[in-house]
Design a protein around this motif. Structure first.
Motif, PDB file in Angstrom:
ATOM      1  N   UNK B  24       0.863  -1.190   0.000  1.00 57.08           N
ATOM      2  CA  UNK B  24       0.000   0.000   0.000  1.00 57.08           C
ATOM      3  C   UNK B  24       0.892   1.230   0.000  1.00 57.08           C
ATOM      4  N   UNK B  26       1.556   3.750   2.014  1.00 60.16           N
ATOM      5  CA  UNK B  26       2.439   4.036   3.150  1.00 60.16           C
ATOM      6  C   UNK B  26       3.611   3.058   3.174  1.00 60.16           C
ATOM      7  N   UNK B  29       6.216   4.062   0.620  1.00 60.91           N
ATOM      8  CA  UNK B  29       7.034   5.190   1.072  1.00 60.91           C
ATOM      9  C   UNK B  29       8.094   4.709   2.069  1.00 60.91           C
ATOM     10  N   UNK B  30       7.666   3.850   2.977  1.00 62.31           N
ATOM     11  CA  UNK B  30       8.610   3.331   3.991  1.00 62.31           C
ATOM     12  C   UNK B  30       9.728   2.528   3.324  1.00 62.31           C
ATOM     13  N   UNK B  43       7.766  14.505  -0.581  1.00 66.25           N
ATOM     14  CA  UNK B  43       6.504  14.592   0.171  1.00 66.25           C
ATOM     15  C   UNK B  43       5.727  13.294  -0.046  1.00 66.25           C
ATOM     16  N   UNK B  44       5.298  12.663   1.031  1.00 62.75           N
ATOM     17  CA  UNK B  44       4.750  11.309   0.931  1.00 62.75           C
ATOM     18  C   UNK B  44       3.502  11.235   0.064  1.00 62.75           C
ATOM     19  N   UNK B  45       2.724  12.299   0.049  1.00 59.84           N
ATOM     20  CA  UNK B  45       1.482  12.278  -0.726  1.00 59.84           C
ATOM     21  C   UNK B  45       1.712  12.156  -2.219  1.00 59.84           C
ATOM     22  N   UNK B  48       0.789   9.022  -4.486  1.00 55.70           N
ATOM     23  CA  UNK B  48      -0.577   8.627  -4.893  1.00 55.70           C
ATOM     24  C   UNK B  48      -0.959   9.070  -6.309  1.00 55.70           C
ATOM     25  N   UNK B  49      -0.704  10.326  -6.721  1.00 55.63           N
ATOM     26  CA  UNK B  49      -0.977  10.636  -8.142  1.00 55.63           C
ATOM     27  C   UNK B  49      -0.182   9.736  -9.078  1.00 55.63           C
TER      28      UNK B  49
END
Lengths: 295, 107
Positions: B24, B26, B29-30, B43-45, B48-49
């Motif tokens: 997923x 998150x 990103x980890x 930036x973690x967001x 998603x795009x």
């Protein structure tokens, strides 16, 4: 209100995306933030997630790119069906002697504008397939799609007014046009909401073609050669003049081949040249072929 | 490391991590932070795009899964995505080798 709730409220307000896509974006972002908060705290999780305005703009642009490209494909299929229907009707029907000559002129000019707008939109959509185009390119694509549909509508209306005959073809053409219009509106709605929508943008069709032909050295070289001579963005006046001359010559040759006298054929050629120049001046900025001259 | 250096390669990075196993957002990103030793700090967001675009292009597929009391959207590579990931790796190796030759550093 917690930091995460405040962030999500701001994101909800900033997003232009609607419907199921919007709900999914908010649900995924909420899940990520809550997971991150369990390890770092809400303030840190929100800070790491990134600025709301930039994130919302990325989501909007990504969906606008996808819809713009899908719209171009849908429109191409629908307008191809409309064109086939109109041409079949034009050949099977009889010219209406009472129809004003202006209808025939509109049919010719609007049809060419629709074809050009659609072709450069398709080339642009193919160029950016699988990548994320800049916001300006999304806006140009949406405008090209809208011009193609509008010009196609004028073409079909002019055809219906010029030709008589018992046929359901005009209904079929208008039906296909309706589908094309729906595609264009759906594809442009988000693009028009982007901040870039208010500006002037150019997107050279020959540059798009050069990118597509990059894998074929001979074709790519040919495109670059043409581009160095004739590119509406780099050389607007020269390109417009050359295209006008060729279009006029083509119209003259076609009329002569159909048996028209030299005088009327020359008049048609003159109208064709004037139409090319007028369309380039009037629609060039909208189609992304030249920048809008500031007063 | 400057985020603009990473942005152009984000698709390739995400495809590469997903080639290990489904994940997923998150988790991606980890894993990205872990594998890069903290050098990639986007930036973690922004993942998603990129993930949504990869899904629309048919390179990844996703669905909601419940686990650990949370509902997460889990992404996995499609067959086409796997080919794209391999292609991106080959392209990167070629690019890195060429950069090393020009800059005079060993890879």
């Amino acid at each position: 209100m917690s930091a995460i709730e405040a962030y999500l409220a701001e994101l909800r307000s900033a997003l232009r995306v609607k419907g199921r896509a919007r709900r999914r974006i908010l649900a995924e972002c909420a899940g990520h933030l809550r997971e991150a908060a369990s390890g770092h705290g809400e303030a840190e999780a929100v800070a790491r997630f990134g600025p709301v305005d930039k994130l919302a703009a990325s989501f909007d642009a990504e969906l606008a790119a996808h819809r713009g490209q899908r719209a171009t494909v849908g429109m191409t299929l629908a307008l191809a069906a409309a064109a086939a229907t109109v041409l079949d009707f034009a050949h099977s029907g009889r010219p209406d002697p009472a129809a004003p000559h202006a209808f025939a002129i509109v049919f010719g000019i609007a049809g060419q504008v629709a074809a050009v707008a659609l072709v450069i939109a398709v080339v642009q959509a193919l160029r950016w397939r699988g990548t994320m185009p800049p916001a300006g390119a999304l806006v140009v694509l949406a405008r090209r799609n809208r011009v193609a549909v509008t010009a196609a509508a004028l073409t079909i209306a002019a055809a219906a007014g010029t030709v008589t005959g018992r046929s359901l073809a005009p209904l079929g053409a208008f039906g296909a046009l309706g589908i094309a219009l729906w595609c264009a509106r759906r594809g442009s709605r988000l693009a028009r909401a982007l901040p870039a929508a208010r500006g002037s943008h150019v997107e050279s069709p020959l540059e798009d073609l050069a990118v597509l032909a990059a894998g074929a050295p001979v074709v790519g070289g040919g495109v670059e050669w043409v581009r160095n001579l004739l590119d509406p963005v780099r050389h607007p006046v020269r390109t417009c003049a050359v295209v006008a001359v060729f279009a006029a010559a083509g119209a003259f040759a076609r009329d002569q081949w159909e048996g028209a006298a030299t005088g009327p054929a020359a008049l048609t050629a003159g109208i064709e040249a004037a139409a090319v120049i007028g369309a380039f001046v009037a629609l060039g900025p909208t189609l992304g072929l030249r920048t809008r001259r500031r007063a | 490391m400057r985020p603009d250096l990473i942005r152009g390669h984000l698709d390739g990075l995400l495809l590469s991590i997903l080639s290990e196993e489904p994940a997923h957002g998150y988790g991606l990103v980890e894993r990205l932070t872990e594998l890069s030793g903290g050098a990639f700090a986007l930036p973690e967001g922004t993942v998603y795009p990129a993930l949504h675009r990869l899904e629309r292009d048919g390179l990844v597929a996703s669905r909601w899964l419940a686990g650990s009391g949370r509902r997460r959207r889990v992404y996995r590579l499609t067959a086409r995505g796997r080919r794209a990931s391999e292609s991106a790796r080959a392209e990167w190796r070629s690019f890195a080798d060429a950069m090393a030759r020009v800059l005079g550093t060993t890879a």
